[in-house]
Design a protein around this motif. Structure first.
Motif, PDB file in Angstrom:
ATOM      1  N   VAL A 106      34.500  68.924  32.804  1.00 42.11           N
ATOM      2  CA  VAL A 106      34.798  67.535  32.463  1.00 42.11           C
ATOM      3  C   VAL A 106      34.271  66.580  33.532  1.00 42.11           C
ATOM      4  O   VAL A 106      33.592  65.591  33.228  1.00 42.11           O
ATOM      5  N   VAL A 107      34.563  66.898  34.786  1.00 41.60           N
ATOM      6  CA  VAL A 107      34.118  66.031  35.888  1.00 41.60           C
ATOM      7  C   VAL A 107      32.593  66.030  35.983  1.00 41.60           C
ATOM      8  O   VAL A 107      31.966  64.970  36.162  1.00 41.60           O
ATOM      9  N   LEU A 135      25.996  65.087  35.814  1.00 39.31           N
ATOM     10  CA  LEU A 135      25.225  66.087  36.549  1.00 39.31           C
ATOM     11  C   LEU A 135      24.461  66.969  35.570  1.00 39.31           C
ATOM     12  O   LEU A 135      24.713  66.952  34.362  1.00 39.31           O
ATOM     13  N   ASN A 136      23.561  67.762  36.096  1.00 36.76           N
ATOM     14  CA  ASN A 136      22.777  68.676  35.259  1.00 36.76           C
ATOM     15  C   ASN A 136      23.721  69.614  34.508  1.00 36.76           C
ATOM     16  O   ASN A 136      24.523  70.328  35.129  1.00 36.76           O
ATOM     17  N   PRO A 137      23.678  69.628  33.152  1.00 39.60           N
ATOM     18  CA  PRO A 137      24.619  70.448  32.370  1.00 39.60           C
ATOM     19  C   PRO A 137      24.591  71.934  32.731  1.00 39.60           C
ATOM     20  O   PRO A 137      25.645  72.577  32.786  1.00 39.60           O
ATOM     21  N   MET A 138      23.397  72.471  32.988  1.00 42.80           N
ATOM     22  CA  MET A 138      23.305  73.898  33.310  1.00 42.80           C
ATOM     23  C   MET A 138      24.012  74.200  34.634  1.00 42.80           C
ATOM     24  O   MET A 138      24.732  75.201  34.755  1.00 42.80           O
ATOM     25  N   LEU A 139      23.834  73.312  35.614  1.00 41.17           N
ATOM     26  CA  LEU A 139      24.499  73.503  36.894  1.00 41.17           C
ATOM     27  C   LEU A 139      26.017  73.367  36.751  1.00 41.17           C
ATOM     28  O   LEU A 139      26.780  74.110  37.372  1.00 41.17           O
ATOM     29  N   VAL A 140      26.439  72.416  35.913  1.00 39.88           N
ATOM     30  CA  VAL A 140      27.877  72.199  35.713  1.00 39.88           C
ATOM     31  C   VAL A 140      28.520  73.426  35.088  1.00 39.88           C
ATOM     32  O   VAL A 140      29.559  73.909  35.547  1.00 39.88           O
ATOM     33  N   VAL A 141      27.905  73.948  34.035  1.00 38.50           N
ATOM     34  CA  VAL A 141      28.466  75.118  33.345  1.00 38.50           C
ATOM     35  C   VAL A 141      28.465  76.334  34.262  1.00 38.50           C
ATOM     36  O   VAL A 141      29.421  77.112  34.291  1.00 38.50           O
TER      37      VAL A 141
END
Length: 224
Positions: A14-15, A21-27
């Protein structure tokens, strides 16, 4: 309370998305946080990633498709697509997308979901052809209208795939629906579920088809 700590991985997602931020890095970060809070060691988390990747090797196809599409675009794929559609004087963005909608639904219904999609057809072919058709009929488009044409191109792919794939009974979504219904003592075979998906697919095709016709009319009206 410690049983709920792994759920903090959701907070990371969520944050991360909130601050763009880059979605791949977030996941990836969320998965690592979840694993560590669940009591797994760093090595075990990495091993879990590797096992998941190995068990779903079809993901590796992406690393083959994307460079191929990139090279084709670099050497003029979009320009050739625009030139091709310019040769059809009666072609419009709506008519072109109607044809693509039919193709997407039919191929998805027989299990050929990967024959089209956003990276392999919408971005390099469908969207440029729809833009060329719109410009041919209505002249140069402003940036907002161009983005609308691109959005309708992407939406057409989504509608065709989403409502077409459930007609193909040998797919994960059908199994998920079957198992969910079974928990409520509603026992249906995958084939029965696939048959019940046909009316929804037809309705989706009609509704989105009307939207495409109305979009064509709005383009014509704006050009006058």
């Amino acid at each position: 309370m410690s049983d709920y700590l792994p759920l903090l991985g959701i907070l990371v997602v969520v944050v991360g998305f909130a601050v763009k931020l880059n979605p791949m890095l977030v996941v990836t970060a969320a998965a690592i946080v979840t694993g560590l809070l669940a009591g797994m060691g760093p090595v075990e988390v990495i091993l879990t990633f590797g096992k998941a990747f190995n068990d779903n090797r079809i993901i590796a196809i992406v690393w083959i498709v994307l460079p191929a599409i990139g090279l084709l675009e670099r050497y003029g794929l979009q320009e050739r697509a625009r030139t091709l559609i310019s040769g059809f004087r009666r072609a419009t963005a709506g008519r072109l997308l109607l044809l693509y909608l039919g193709y997407r639904q039919i191929t998805a219904a027989i299990g050929l979901q990967s024959t089209a999609g956003h990276p392999q057809t919408v971005r390099p072919l469908v969207a440029p052809m729809a833009l060329a058709a719109a410009e041919q009929q209505h002249g140069e488009l402003d940036e907002e209208t161009q983005e609308k044409v691109k959005a309708y191109s992407a939406a057409t792919d989504n509608v065709g795939l989403f409502f077409g794939e459930d007609i193909f009974f040998a797919i994960g979504s059908i199994v998920l629906i079957q198992q969910t219904l079974a928990t409520y003592d509603i026992n249906l075979t995958p084939f029965q579920l696939a048959l019940h998906a046909i009316p929804s697919a037809i309705a989706a095709a009609i509704i989105h088809g009307i939207r495409l016709v109305l979009f064509d009319r709005s383009l014509k009206k704006a050009a006058q």
